[in-house]
Design a protein around this motif. Sequence first.
Motif, mmCIF file in Angstrom:
data_model
loop_
_atom_site.group_PDB
_atom_site.id
_atom_site.type_symbol
_atom_site.label_atom_id
_atom_site.label_comp_id
_atom_site.label_asym_id
_atom_site.label_seq_id
_atom_site.Cartn_x
_atom_site.Cartn_y
_atom_site.Cartn_z
ATOM 1 N N ILE A 166 0.832 -1.169 0.034
ATOM 2 C CA ILE A 166 0.047 -0.023 -0.149
ATOM 3 C C ILE A 166 0.767 1.081 0.168
ATOM 4 N N VAL A 167 1.883 1.209 1.013
ATOM 5 C CA VAL A 167 2.947 2.543 0.849
ATOM 6 C C VAL A 167 3.606 2.550 -0.414
ATOM 7 N N SER A 168 3.959 1.508 -0.925
ATOM 8 C CA SER A 168 4.766 1.818 -2.237
ATOM 9 C C SER A 168 3.726 2.440 -3.246
ATOM 10 N N SER A 169 2.711 1.969 -3.513
ATOM 11 C CA SER A 169 1.778 2.411 -4.348
ATOM 12 C C SER A 169 1.426 3.917 -4.050
ATOM 13 N N MET A 170 1.380 4.368 -2.732
ATOM 14 C CA MET A 170 1.124 5.537 -2.603
ATOM 15 C C MET A 170 2.305 6.660 -2.841
ATOM 16 N N VAL A 171 3.253 6.151 -2.437
ATOM 17 C CA VAL A 171 4.715 7.112 -2.569
ATOM 18 C C VAL A 171 5.164 7.039 -3.922
ATOM 19 N N ARG A 172 5.064 7.977 -4.783
ATOM 20 C CA ARG A 172 5.450 8.077 -6.239
ATOM 21 C C ARG A 172 6.922 7.574 -6.580
ATOM 22 N N GLY A 173 7.074 6.861 -7.583
ATOM 23 C CA GLY A 173 8.332 6.479 -7.899
ATOM 24 C C GLY A 173 9.027 5.584 -7.107
ATOM 25 N N SER A 174 8.535 4.860 -6.179
ATOM 26 C CA SER A 174 9.301 4.049 -5.198
ATOM 27 C C SER A 174 9.253 2.368 -5.725
ATOM 28 N N MET A 175 10.352 1.888 -5.195
ATOM 29 C CA MET A 175 10.497 0.456 -5.501
ATOM 30 C C MET A 175 10.230 -0.296 -4.510
ATOM 31 N N TRP A 176 9.377 -1.278 -4.545
ATOM 32 C CA TRP A 176 8.981 -2.354 -3.630
ATOM 33 C C TRP A 176 10.009 -3.688 -3.581
ATOM 34 N N ARG A 177 10.441 -3.802 -2.418
ATOM 35 C CA ARG A 177 11.404 -5.078 -2.210
ATOM 36 C C ARG A 177 10.746 -5.932 -1.365
ATOM 37 N N ASP A 178 10.841 -7.258 -1.436
ATOM 38 C CA ASP A 178 10.605 -8.169 -0.563
ATOM 39 C C ASP A 178 11.836 -8.568 0.496
ATOM 40 N N SER A 179 11.729 -8.164 1.703
ATOM 41 C CA SER A 179 12.634 -8.241 2.615
ATOM 42 C C SER A 179 13.162 -9.718 2.862
ATOM 43 N N ARG A 180 12.357 -10.777 2.420
ATOM 44 C CA ARG A 180 12.663 -12.056 2.689
ATOM 45 C C ARG A 180 13.856 -12.383 1.602
ATOM 46 N N GLU A 181 14.075 -11.634 0.840
ATOM 47 C CA GLU A 181 15.267 -11.862 -0.197
ATOM 48 C C GLU A 181 16.636 -11.812 0.462
ATOM 49 N N PHE A 182 16.621 -11.025 1.432
ATOM 50 C CA PHE A 182 17.938 -10.598 2.208
ATOM 51 C C PHE A 182 17.818 -10.761 3.776
ATOM 52 N N ILE A 183 16.703 -10.785 4.749
ATOM 53 C CA ILE A 183 16.882 -10.941 5.962
ATOM 54 C C ILE A 183 16.697 -12.281 6.207
ATOM 55 N N LYS A 184 17.915 -13.105 6.942
ATOM 56 C CA LYS A 184 18.007 -14.441 6.800
ATOM 57 C C LYS A 184 18.031 -14.943 8.436
ATOM 58 N N THR A 185 17.241 -15.846 8.650
ATOM 59 C CA THR A 185 17.367 -16.431 9.795
ATOM 60 C C THR A 185 17.672 -17.925 9.804
ATOM 61 N N GLU A 186 18.007 -18.339 10.757
ATOM 62 C CA GLU A 186 18.426 -19.885 11.245
ATOM 63 C C GLU A 186 17.658 -20.212 12.530
ATOM 64 N N PHE A 187 17.525 -21.638 12.554
ATOM 65 C CA PHE A 187 16.666 -22.135 13.819
ATOM 66 C C PHE A 187 17.659 -22.678 14.819
ATOM 67 N N ALA A 188 17.871 -22.167 15.905
ATOM 68 C CA ALA A 188 18.866 -22.432 17.008
ATOM 69 C C ALA A 188 17.952 -22.121 18.205
ATOM 70 N N HIS A 189 18.426 -23.010 19.116
ATOM 71 C CA HIS A 189 17.870 -22.825 20.660
ATOM 72 C C HIS A 189 16.343 -22.774 20.640
ATOM 73 N N GLY A 190 15.525 -23.594 19.718
ATOM 74 C CA GLY A 190 14.044 -23.397 19.568
ATOM 75 C C GLY A 190 13.650 -22.119 19.139
ATOM 76 N N LYS A 191 14.409 -21.449 18.436
ATOM 77 C CA LYS A 191 13.775 -20.280 17.693
ATOM 78 C C LYS A 191 14.555 -19.883 16.579
ATOM 79 N N ASN A 192 13.816 -18.977 15.764
ATOM 80 C CA ASN A 192 14.442 -18.441 14.709
ATOM 81 C C ASN A 192 15.382 -17.082 15.210
ATOM 82 N N THR A 193 16.755 -17.392 14.665
ATOM 83 C CA THR A 193 17.546 -16.134 15.164
ATOM 84 C C THR A 193 18.101 -15.561 13.722
#
Length: 358
Positions: free
Chosen positions: A132-159
């Motif tokens: 929604i924000v990306s459509s509202m802000v003129r000329g903005s580019m939307w990126r999916d954070s999941r492409e670069f914010i990476k977690t691993e599963f350790a001690h029973g949680k995602n870190t």
Amino acid sequence: MKVLKFGGTSVGSVKSILSLKHIVENEARRQPIVVVVSALGGITDKLLSTAQQAVSGNEAWKISFEEMVDRHHKMIDTIITNTIDREDLFNKVDALFEQLRSIYFGVYLIRDLSRKTQDAIVSYGERLSSNIVSSMVRGSMWRDSREFIKTEFAHGKNTLDSVLTNKLVRDAFAELPRVTILPGFISCDRDTGETTNLGRGGSDYTAALVAAALNAEVLEIWTDVDGFMTADPKVIRSAYTIDELSYVEAMELCNFGAKVIYPPTIYPVCIKNIPIRVKNTFNPEGRGTIIKGKVENDSKAIRGISSIKGTTLITVSGLSMVGVIGVNRRIFTALADHGISVFLVSQASSENSTSIGV
Ligand code: ASP
Ligand code: MG
């Protein structure tokens, strides 16, 4: 470049989201910016409570679901005036809602809500709001954070896998667009590719990770208060905004109940010496609070007072501990094995007791 993060209340109403647009478009004239957004205020809680309804076989999940659709639709209808942009956005948002409905329906039919499913469900909040924000802000580019914010599963949680994340963020932004809009909070498991998240309140952390990796000039956290206050204004009416805080002071206040920023946020920017500015979307002219390495106006002995609920003090005591080497190691290993974080430790000098705050 700058990183600006807008919290749930800043994208929660028509008035605030229009203020966001104004702030972002102004900033973008001066330098390239990355904008990180939370889900619409209250949506993360609602995504989770709707999942609870579905898993317990309560048909009301459908009503809750429709309320969420309705809220997003109404927001789009009011703020996106261009017909083509609006139609485009409705298509994107409705495709996301269609997936979400199917997931809820599956949960309802099978009466099963695994961690993986819950993480998938809760990711829709930021995916919707950022589009929604990306459509509202003129000329903005939307990126999916999941492409670069990476977690691993350790001690029973995602870190967070900080080394991998750092590298991927730098690669992703090797060429910096004028305005990039990112969903906060959401991440991806580096081994399985599943959708994960950085924990409740984690959008601040997303913003800090991006700011640190890209050596931003400043990280701005836009929220609904004028910055860090000397105390909780709901408890102490005479509390006022603190102009400047050191990283360590801010870390202490956040960890101990000041809800202004998510505590892990400070570390990545602190080690890069990137200042954090906390600003109010509803009062952009206000000075806010600046958090940095060295505070100049250091005349006050006490910077602020905060309090915390839901903690426990565990005391392990006994004369048989006196002078025995390795007792504390055993206590801390047991806590670590269960993924329990300790925020306070003290031991009697006679070594007959150790107290641990968890
Ligand atoms: N939407 C997520 C939450 O409410 C993350 C965030 O807002 O920072 O916890
Ligand atoms: Mg927050």
